[in-house]
Write an enzyme that holds these catalytic residues in place. Sequence first.
Site, PDB file in Angstrom:
ATOM      1  N   TYR A 118      50.259  30.736  42.186  1.00 29.62           N
ATOM      2  CA  TYR A 118      49.479  32.119  41.562  1.00 29.62           C
ATOM      3  C   TYR A 118      48.371  33.322  41.856  1.00 29.62           C
ATOM      4  O   TYR A 118      47.875  32.128  42.150  1.00 29.62           O
ATOM      5  CB  TYR A 118      49.777  32.447  39.978  1.00 29.62           C
ATOM      6  CG  TYR A 118      49.844  33.657  40.111  1.00 29.62           C
ATOM      7  CD1 TYR A 118      50.474  34.884  39.831  1.00 29.62           C
ATOM      8  CD2 TYR A 118      48.556  34.275  38.918  1.00 29.62           C
ATOM      9  CE1 TYR A 118      50.315  36.313  39.250  1.00 29.62           C
ATOM     10  CE2 TYR A 118      48.123  35.442  38.639  1.00 29.62           C
ATOM     11  CZ  TYR A 118      48.768  36.642  38.908  1.00 29.62           C
ATOM     12  OH  TYR A 118      48.533  37.575  37.923  1.00 29.62           O
ATOM     13  N   GLU A 206      47.937  41.263  43.317  1.00 28.43           N
ATOM     14  CA  GLU A 206      48.748  40.450  42.284  1.00 28.43           C
ATOM     15  C   GLU A 206      49.598  39.266  43.465  1.00 28.43           C
ATOM     16  O   GLU A 206      49.903  40.346  44.111  1.00 28.43           O
ATOM     17  CB  GLU A 206      49.242  40.422  41.183  1.00 28.43           C
ATOM     18  CG  GLU A 206      50.104  39.144  40.619  1.00 28.43           C
ATOM     19  CD  GLU A 206      50.688  40.279  39.508  1.00 28.43           C
ATOM     20  OE1 GLU A 206      50.432  39.346  38.690  1.00 28.43           O
ATOM     21  OE2 GLU A 206      51.343  40.462  39.889  1.00 28.43           O
TER      22      GLU A 206
END
Length: 397
Positions: A118, A206
């Site tokens: 991530y 993101e």
Amino acid sequence: MNLHEFQGKQILASYGVRVQRGHVANTAEEAVTAAKQLTEETGTGWHVVKAQIHAGGRGKGGGVKLAKNLDQVKEIAGQIIGMDLITPQTPPTGKRVNKVLIAEDVYYPGDSEISEFYMSVLLNRATGRNMIMYSTEGGMDIEEVAEKTPHLIFTEEIDPSVGLQGFQARKIAFNLGLSGNAFKEMVKFVDALYKAYVGCDASMFEINPVLKTSDDKIIAVDAKVTLDDNALYRHADYAEMRDTTEERPIEVEAKAAGLNYVDLDGTVGCMVNGAGLAMATMDLIKYAGFEPANFLDVGGTADAKRVEIAFRIILKDPNVKAILINIFGGIVRCDRVAQGIVDAYKNMGDDIKVPIIVRLQGTNADLAKQIIDESGMPILSAIEFQEASDRVKEALS
């Protein structure tokens, strides 16, 4: 301004970030054509069909599926396009899918194990610095990782005077447990990602997941990008990426009228000039025991036409039971605002079926109150903040 995945990837690729390649399709037939083109360009045998909406969690809602042949591409694209996709980040009724991204399969077998990470870039408001947030737990909801295993989330703050330094990119790659060519690839990835974030005036990037492939490439498999609206004047090409079908119609209408409007869940509509006063007005409504139905900033102009547009936008919300107008007369005189309110009320006639409370303070406030009180319109006037609060209670009791 939120972007679709395919748009975010276009920006990333322009800054040298390696992305999962793909083509957009609006129909099942276009999806097949896109898949054929992608196979020619990348050699991929399988294709990932990904719904394009402004929301995360698409896979959980059935909006991301793998197709192993062209017939499956057509079938799956036909199922996804036109569906109301429900995810944890959509309204209960879901969001209508109008297009899909046909992407290459990057989870191919190879010499090393595949890993998912991530990574996001955003502003740390507490320190006023950009930061890179990253974790080894890619592919999962970062909120869940933060709750259950917070020690697996790392952050790296960037000094704005010098920008991202090489040792910081290497630190990120090291903390992600990479070595060899994958380590070098991640360093390049992080550097390019941060340059993209700064270069396009984004407020958030993101990437979940960032993939280490079986041959040690580092790829952005997804891209959730939010651009700063205030900087779009510098990026005309990015401004054209806005997809108004993904936004609330009432907010699109307000923006077209030059009004700053955010839809909320309460029952008291707000019409205010200035963001700070708007926030104070929302607090005032809550102190009165109610909830604001919206944030609406009419700016420095509050003539009859602008007030009428604001009225009509607020009244499109069926939950609104009263409207509180709170204007400070600095740039604009209170008496002119008051006359604009009266004229707008007369123009709308029976369209206004809820109580209107008006609090005007500043230049010519006394004259403004006189105009309101002598208008013959059923408008409740106030000068002091507490008086306005009491009027709201009076109107809704």
